[in-house]
Design a protein around this motif. Sequence first.
Motif, PDB file in Angstrom:
ATOM      1  N   GLU A  65       0.818  -1.206   0.000  1.00  9.95           N
ATOM      2  CA  GLU A  65       0.000   0.000   0.000  1.00  9.95           C
ATOM      3  C   GLU A  65       0.854   1.260   0.000  1.00  9.95           C
ATOM      4  N   VAL A  73      -3.792  -1.430  -4.934  1.00  6.02           N
ATOM      5  CA  VAL A  73      -3.774  -2.747  -4.293  1.00  6.02           C
ATOM      6  C   VAL A  73      -5.170  -3.340  -4.262  1.00  6.02           C
ATOM      7  N   ARG A  74      -6.166  -2.510  -3.969  1.00  5.73           N
ATOM      8  CA  ARG A  74      -7.548  -3.003  -3.932  1.00  5.73           C
ATOM      9  C   ARG A  74      -7.985  -3.504  -5.314  1.00  5.73           C
ATOM     10  N   GLY A  77      -4.355  -6.083  -6.571  1.00  5.36           N
ATOM     11  CA  GLY A  77      -3.554  -6.893  -5.671  1.00  5.36           C
ATOM     12  C   GLY A  77      -2.226  -6.227  -5.375  1.00  5.36           C
ATOM     13  N   PRO A  78      -1.372  -6.874  -4.579  1.00  8.57           N
ATOM     14  CA  PRO A  78      -0.122  -6.251  -4.104  1.00  8.57           C
ATOM     15  C   PRO A  78       1.030  -6.342  -5.101  1.00  8.57           C
ATOM     16  N   HIS A  79       0.748  -6.096  -6.373  1.00  6.03           N
ATOM     17  CA  HIS A  79       1.768  -6.211  -7.420  1.00  6.03           C
ATOM     18  C   HIS A  79       1.635  -5.038  -8.374  1.00  6.03           C
ATOM     19  N   ASN A 129      -2.666 -14.111 -16.251  1.00  2.00           N
ATOM     20  CA  ASN A 129      -3.066 -12.745 -16.563  1.00  2.00           C
ATOM     21  C   ASN A 129      -3.170 -12.537 -18.068  1.00  2.00           C
TER      22      ASN A 129
END
Length: 412
Positions: A65, A73-74, A77-79, A129
């Motif tokens: 974040e 991130v929401r 995701g954390p990438h 992806n």
Amino acid sequence: MDRLANTVRPYAWGSTTAIPELLGVRPTGEPQAELWMGAHPGAPSRIDRGPGPTALGDAIAADPEGELGPDTVRRFGPHLPFLLKLLAAADPLSLQVHPDLEQARAGFAGEEARDVPHDAPHRNYKDANHKPELICALTTFEGFCGFRAPAVTAELLAALGVDSLKPYADLLHAQPESDALREILTAVLSADRAAMADTVTAAAAAAERLAAEEGPHHKAYAAYATIARHYPGDPGVIAAMLLNHVILNPGEALYLGAGVPHAYLSGLGVEIMANSDNVLRCGLTPKHVDVPELLRVVRFEACAPAVLRPEADEHGEEVYETPIDEFRLSRYVLAPCAEPFTVLPTGTPQILLCTEGSATLCDAEGAELLLDRGDSAFVRAGERVELSGEATVFRATVALAGSSAASVTSAA
């Protein structure tokens, strides 16, 4: 803000001079095809915040974040959801297509369930992806993109005068668009290789002749002759004849969505894509071609290539509009007669790439970072950065609220 140390990928089709010239370094004599900027595990950029160099992806993983912002991130995701590249093609790349998100997830899950090794040459899906992409030309940039209108392709094939291509021209006149394109591509990629090699040889010779006559398709014929010299006998040469031939001028861009067959031939450009490595090849390559899976992914519909030109907003940010959220590419053309500095938006992660001149980044504490030609930097979400100088700077970020609406501020 962090200066990026980036990796060059030495693919065989790469130019030996274009990227070194942009970076201001001596060529090695080896191909230098792509310079990657981002957090893709295949070649992550590195940053140094004091203790020593670390991969950008590791810094993001330690504080998603803080680095990407809560909205990014929401949503993703954390990438970091995009990968920025400099792409320098001296020789043609493979003819290829990318899956949509649903196809990528299903294909990846299926190969995982079958225990297909990630480095297996016959593996199609390296991740779950999709891979929409945008290429923006820094020099004249040539390629193929999307199926040409069937009637025009029929005319082009007929003019070659190759007997084995006549049934394809007839199909394009007689069948509905999607049926004809599917049937021809299936036939080309499934045919006996020796017989198809004879067809390619004859078509290439005819294309060479027609390229010299400066008729309505002479530039396309010249491109077919070029790829045939690089890939003699490859059925992908005939597959490419179904596609639009495109030449981009510097500053123009091309967006490539899922299912659209394409190939880059030559030129230097800034490329941005969703953070994926999923490629299904149609030809012009010694690599694996999975015909059944390819036919499942390709969109058999004719479309004119959507050549994009940047739209400038009131703050001087020139945006290349695309229909997806994973990335947003824009550029600033800074001049000394303009306002003293531009304040960049702060809501999302950014990668800044200088392609001309010199630009200075200044943070809220007054620390400065100079970007010369070929230099790049990562700016964390929430970090206030001022941009100034005499330069062209590309800005890569995500297309969420807070990624646009830059403000231009005077020194006063």
